[in-house]
Design a protein around this motif. Sequence first.
Motif, PDB file in Angstrom:
ATOM      1  N   HIS A  70       0.809  -1.221   0.000  1.00  0.00           N
ATOM      2  CA  HIS A  70       0.000   0.000   0.000  1.00  0.00           C
ATOM      3  C   HIS A  70       0.841   1.268   0.000  1.00  0.00           C
ATOM      4  O   HIS A  70       2.055   1.228   0.174  1.00  0.00           O
ATOM      5  CB  HIS A  70      -1.012   0.007   1.155  1.00  0.00           C
ATOM      6  CG  HIS A  70      -0.481   0.427   2.493  1.00  0.00           C
ATOM      7  ND1 HIS A  70      -0.106  -0.447   3.474  1.00  0.00           N
ATOM      8  CD2 HIS A  70      -0.296   1.652   3.026  1.00  0.00           C
ATOM      9  CE1 HIS A  70       0.295   0.194   4.547  1.00  0.00           C
ATOM     10  NE2 HIS A  70       0.195   1.489   4.310  1.00  0.00           N
ATOM     11  N   ALA A  72       0.030   5.899   0.644  1.00  0.00           N
ATOM     12  CA  ALA A  72      -0.962   6.814   1.226  1.00  0.00           C
ATOM     13  C   ALA A  72      -0.841   8.213   0.651  1.00  0.00           C
ATOM     14  O   ALA A  72       0.256   8.676   0.325  1.00  0.00           O
ATOM     15  CB  ALA A  72      -0.823   6.860   2.742  1.00  0.00           C
ATOM     16  N   ARG A  74      -2.922  12.345   0.965  1.00  0.00           N
ATOM     17  CA  ARG A  74      -3.828  13.202   1.731  1.00  0.00           C
ATOM     18  C   ARG A  74      -4.363  14.281   0.793  1.00  0.00           C
ATOM     19  O   ARG A  74      -3.588  15.019   0.194  1.00  0.00           O
ATOM     20  CB  ARG A  74      -3.056  13.857   2.879  1.00  0.00           C
ATOM     21  CG  ARG A  74      -2.357  12.840   3.760  1.00  0.00           C
ATOM     22  CD  ARG A  74      -1.145  13.430   4.441  1.00  0.00           C
ATOM     23  NE  ARG A  74      -0.435  12.405   5.216  1.00  0.00           N
ATOM     24  CZ  ARG A  74       0.763  12.591   5.751  1.00  0.00           C
ATOM     25  NH1 ARG A  74       1.400  13.746   5.603  1.00  0.00           N
ATOM     26  NH2 ARG A  74       1.336  11.627   6.427  1.00  0.00           N
ATOM     27  N   PHE A 129      -4.255   4.218   1.005  1.00  0.00           N
ATOM     28  CA  PHE A 129      -4.936   4.822   2.149  1.00  0.00           C
ATOM     29  C   PHE A 129      -5.091   6.299   1.809  1.00  0.00           C
ATOM     30  O   PHE A 129      -4.104   7.007   1.611  1.00  0.00           O
ATOM     31  CB  PHE A 129      -4.085   4.633   3.409  1.00  0.00           C
ATOM     32  CG  PHE A 129      -4.783   5.001   4.685  1.00  0.00           C
ATOM     33  CD1 PHE A 129      -5.461   4.037   5.416  1.00  0.00           C
ATOM     34  CD2 PHE A 129      -4.753   6.303   5.177  1.00  0.00           C
ATOM     35  CE1 PHE A 129      -6.104   4.356   6.609  1.00  0.00           C
ATOM     36  CE2 PHE A 129      -5.401   6.631   6.359  1.00  0.00           C
ATOM     37  CZ  PHE A 129      -6.069   5.657   7.081  1.00  0.00           C
ATOM     38  N   ASN A 225       2.987   9.807   0.240  1.00  0.00           N
ATOM     39  CA  ASN A 225       3.837  10.075   1.413  1.00  0.00           C
ATOM     40  C   ASN A 225       4.541   8.841   1.959  1.00  0.00           C
ATOM     41  O   ASN A 225       5.447   8.952   2.764  1.00  0.00           O
ATOM     42  CB  ASN A 225       3.074  10.838   2.497  1.00  0.00           C
ATOM     43  CG  ASN A 225       1.953  10.021   3.122  1.00  0.00           C
ATOM     44  OD1 ASN A 225       2.174   8.915   3.595  1.00  0.00           O
ATOM     45  ND2 ASN A 225       0.754  10.567   3.131  1.00  0.00           N
ATOM     46  N   HIS A 226       4.110   7.654   1.547  1.00  0.00           N
ATOM     47  CA  HIS A 226       4.901   6.452   1.812  1.00  0.00           C
ATOM     48  C   HIS A 226       4.412   5.304   0.955  1.00  0.00           C
ATOM     49  O   HIS A 226       3.293   5.323   0.454  1.00  0.00           O
ATOM     50  CB  HIS A 226       4.873   6.041   3.289  1.00  0.00           C
ATOM     51  CG  HIS A 226       3.524   5.569   3.804  1.00  0.00           C
ATOM     52  ND1 HIS A 226       2.525   6.431   4.158  1.00  0.00           N
ATOM     53  CD2 HIS A 226       3.042   4.329   4.063  1.00  0.00           C
ATOM     54  CE1 HIS A 226       1.479   5.747   4.601  1.00  0.00           C
ATOM     55  NE2 HIS A 226       1.753   4.456   4.551  1.00  0.00           N
ATOM     56  N   GLN A 266       2.400  -2.839  11.762  1.00  0.00           N
ATOM     57  CA  GLN A 266       3.114  -1.964  10.832  1.00  0.00           C
ATOM     58  C   GLN A 266       4.079  -1.052  11.571  1.00  0.00           C
ATOM     59  O   GLN A 266       3.887  -0.734  12.742  1.00  0.00           O
ATOM     60  CB  GLN A 266       2.112  -1.135  10.007  1.00  0.00           C
ATOM     61  CG  GLN A 266       1.124  -0.370  10.838  1.00  0.00           C
ATOM     62  CD  GLN A 266      -0.123   0.072  10.083  1.00  0.00           C
ATOM     63  OE1 GLN A 266      -1.201   0.073  10.647  1.00  0.00           O
ATOM     64  NE2 GLN A 266       0.005   0.464   8.842  1.00  0.00           N
ATOM     65  N   PHE A 289       8.147   9.119   3.928  1.00  0.00           N
ATOM     66  CA  PHE A 289       8.799   8.068   4.711  1.00  0.00           C
ATOM     67  C   PHE A 289       8.594   6.713   4.040  1.00  0.00           C
ATOM     68  O   PHE A 289       8.068   6.630   2.929  1.00  0.00           O
ATOM     69  CB  PHE A 289       8.264   8.082   6.146  1.00  0.00           C
ATOM     70  CG  PHE A 289       6.767   7.906   6.284  1.00  0.00           C
ATOM     71  CD1 PHE A 289       5.903   8.982   6.137  1.00  0.00           C
ATOM     72  CD2 PHE A 289       6.226   6.657   6.560  1.00  0.00           C
ATOM     73  CE1 PHE A 289       4.532   8.820   6.280  1.00  0.00           C
ATOM     74  CE2 PHE A 289       4.858   6.488   6.706  1.00  0.00           C
ATOM     75  CZ  PHE A 289       4.008   7.567   6.557  1.00  0.00           C
ATOM     76  N   GLU A 291       7.417   2.502   4.995  1.00  0.00           N
ATOM     77  CA  GLU A 291       6.698   1.729   6.008  1.00  0.00           C
ATOM     78  C   GLU A 291       6.755   0.250   5.625  1.00  0.00           C
ATOM     79  O   GLU A 291       7.001  -0.083   4.467  1.00  0.00           O
ATOM     80  CB  GLU A 291       5.250   2.221   6.050  1.00  0.00           C
ATOM     81  CG  GLU A 291       4.388   1.616   7.147  1.00  0.00           C
ATOM     82  CD  GLU A 291       2.902   1.927   6.937  1.00  0.00           C
ATOM     83  OE1 GLU A 291       2.235   2.272   7.906  1.00  0.00           O
ATOM     84  OE2 GLU A 291       2.428   1.814   5.788  1.00  0.00           O
ATOM     85  N   PHE A 395      -7.270  -1.381   7.358  1.00  0.00           N
ATOM     86  CA  PHE A 395      -6.351  -0.621   8.201  1.00  0.00           C
ATOM     87  C   PHE A 395      -6.917  -0.462   9.609  1.00  0.00           C
ATOM     88  O   PHE A 395      -8.048  -0.873   9.873  1.00  0.00           O
ATOM     89  CB  PHE A 395      -6.071   0.745   7.552  1.00  0.00           C
ATOM     90  CG  PHE A 395      -5.301   0.606   6.262  1.00  0.00           C
ATOM     91  CD1 PHE A 395      -3.920   0.640   6.252  1.00  0.00           C
ATOM     92  CD2 PHE A 395      -5.968   0.391   5.058  1.00  0.00           C
ATOM     93  CE1 PHE A 395      -3.211   0.473   5.079  1.00  0.00           C
ATOM     94  CE2 PHE A 395      -5.265   0.227   3.874  1.00  0.00           C
ATOM     95  CZ  PHE A 395      -3.883   0.272   3.889  1.00  0.00           C
ATOM     96  N   ALA A 400      -2.921   3.824  12.320  1.00  0.00           N
ATOM     97  CA  ALA A 400      -2.748   4.858  11.294  1.00  0.00           C
ATOM     98  C   ALA A 400      -2.356   6.171  11.958  1.00  0.00           C
ATOM     99  O   ALA A 400      -1.444   6.868  11.507  1.00  0.00           O
ATOM    100  CB  ALA A 400      -4.015   5.025  10.475  1.00  0.00           C
ATOM    101  N   ILE A 403       1.192   6.109  12.888  1.00  0.00           N
ATOM    102  CA  ILE A 403       2.049   6.307  11.718  1.00  0.00           C
ATOM    103  C   ILE A 403       2.056   7.787  11.315  1.00  0.00           C
ATOM    104  O   ILE A 403       3.104   8.388  11.107  1.00  0.00           O
ATOM    105  CB  ILE A 403       1.558   5.437  10.533  1.00  0.00           C
ATOM    106  CG1 ILE A 403       1.658   3.940  10.866  1.00  0.00           C
ATOM    107  CG2 ILE A 403       2.302   5.774   9.252  1.00  0.00           C
ATOM    108  CD1 ILE A 403       3.052   3.353  10.852  1.00  0.00           C
ATOM    109  N   PHE A 404       0.864   8.378  11.254  1.00  0.00           N
ATOM    110  CA  PHE A 404       0.773   9.810  10.959  1.00  0.00           C
ATOM    111  C   PHE A 404       1.673  10.585  11.926  1.00  0.00           C
ATOM    112  O   PHE A 404       2.492  11.393  11.521  1.00  0.00           O
ATOM    113  CB  PHE A 404      -0.656  10.325  11.207  1.00  0.00           C
ATOM    114  CG  PHE A 404      -1.556  10.334   9.999  1.00  0.00           C
ATOM    115  CD1 PHE A 404      -1.447  11.322   9.048  1.00  0.00           C
ATOM    116  CD2 PHE A 404      -2.549   9.388   9.854  1.00  0.00           C
ATOM    117  CE1 PHE A 404      -2.305  11.359   7.957  1.00  0.00           C
ATOM    118  CE2 PHE A 404      -3.411   9.408   8.773  1.00  0.00           C
ATOM    119  CZ  PHE A 404      -3.288  10.396   7.816  1.00  0.00           C
TER     120      PHE A 404
HETATM  121  C1  OOG Z   1      -1.517   7.643   6.307  1.00  0.00           C
HETATM  122  C2  OOG Z   1      -1.215   6.859   7.540  1.00  0.00           C
HETATM  123  C3  OOG Z   1      -2.045   5.577   7.548  1.00  0.00           C
HETATM  124  C4  OOG Z   1      -1.357   3.162   7.543  1.00  0.00           C
HETATM  125  O1  OOG Z   1      -0.620   2.286   7.083  1.00  0.00           O
HETATM  126  O2  OOG Z   1      -2.055   2.974   8.557  1.00  0.00           O
HETATM  127  C5  OOG Z   1      -1.403   4.451   6.859  1.00  0.00           C
HETATM  128  C6  OOG Z   1      -0.760   8.915   6.181  1.00  0.00           C
HETATM  129  O3  OOG Z   1       0.223   9.167   6.899  1.00  0.00           O
HETATM  130  O4  OOG Z   1      -1.160   9.693   5.291  1.00  0.00           O
HETATM  131  O5  OOG Z   1      -0.899   4.506   5.786  1.00  0.00           O
END
Ligand code: OOG
Length: 463
Positions: A70, A72, A74, A129, A225-226, A266, A289, A291, A395, A400, A403-404
């Motif tokens: 996956h 992500a 925003r 995401f 963003n990741h 994660q 970043f 993940e 998720f 999440a 991670i944010f």
């Molecule tokens: C999304 C964070 C959520 C996850 O693996 O739970 C996510 C973000 O930082 O925009 O990717």
Amino acid sequence: MSEPEFTHPDDIRSRFSAAMSEMYRTEVPAYGTLMQIVADVNADVLDGNTTLRADLEETDQLSRISEERHGAIRLGTAEELETIRRLFAIMGMHPVGYYDLTEAGVPVHSTAFRPVGEAALRHNPFRVFTSLLRLDLIADEALRDTARMVLDARQIYTPRCLELIERAEKQGGLTDAEADAFVAEALETFRWHPEANVNADLYKRLHDAHRLIADVVSFRGPHINHLTPRTLDIDRVQQLMPDHGIAPKAVVEGPPRRDCPILLRQTSFKALSEAVSFDGVEGSHTARFGEIEARGQALTPKGRALYDQLLTATRAKCLPAADGSNAAEYMSTLSATFSDFPDDLTEIRTAGLGYFEWSLTDKGAAAAGQLTETDADSLLAAGYLRIDPIIYEDFLPVSAAGIFQSNLGDESAQEFAASPNQQHFEADLGQPVLNEFDHYQRIEDQSRIRCISILTTGAAAAE
Ligand code: OOG
Ligand code: NI
């Protein structure tokens, strides 16, 4: 005239995720390092576990084991969200689940665009995401209006991308050449832009309101963003990251390590500071970043409630500090607290905590059409049926948020009034999201009905 041949959405998704991986590795070299650690650890685990290797080989997953699962993004506006839904639909990715992150101090709500169904997930499991900024949660009215103006003025899709989305919708698909063009154009939306959309002063005001607001509003597009590959030993990768010069977040999110893995574990490396030009003024921004994830069994509402309860109890005893100072204590508290969650498939099933897929054993296949018994439990006990955990493909909001937060700077958690608003989100999206629990239940039910039908009639019932 004959109908044009359309490229399968699953194939378009594979091309897209490969292109994203390639782009991100070039843009964020530390991500390439992480991918290498993951590949090495996965190879090691497989060397030591021939059963796992054989299982993966048999289900055709071995060659893609270390590929991305996956990413992500925003988004800033309802319009952006609606268009991304249409864009992802062309690749067979549909909105599943609603996540309210305000509860955890992040001013967004989210869904996951993902392939739905076993065959599509097998072909390529890539999902995104996707979060929508809650501008309504910015307290400063003037700043809110300015942010809205900046967002309304940007166009995150190329004209050709919009054209191809419309064409796909009209034609019912894309030809091979169109699919390639579409992937190249779609990629532009996810690209990093080192020139900000705003000047340094506005960036600072947005940043002071919340770092996430600055991340969404200040740029021309919603940079990915990741990205997140799958690891077969998440604790090991977490441990190895510092040896390779990358700083992991303090703790692995989600449940503890178990014999019967559940849900999603994660972790990530902390976002890097990158040079940005604000109207010609040099500055920096921290957003991107890498993940890793490890998935386990999908839980029923009852199992999920137990998971949530145990996680809350853990965090009441020990909240992980951002600097990692109590990481060992947190992980041992987590393991101890989760001893109340059965770690045995039979117990998980009899307690109704997890979803299972039913299939015929060899004995069952040999008895097709010959049985009268229709009780699945009896057929299981008699060795005609077997059950396997259904993997969780979604998720977890607390994870999440973790991670944010580790990537926005840990001071960024703020108190927002928890305000889930799924209806509003779905109105912005232009479609309801699929409820993940209903979805897993349906997979379980259909697999059971199919097996019993084969055992009693010799054929699978028409669905
Ligand atoms: C999304 C964070 C959520 C996850 O693996 O739970 C996510 C973000 O930082 O925009 O990717
Ligand atoms: Ni993620």
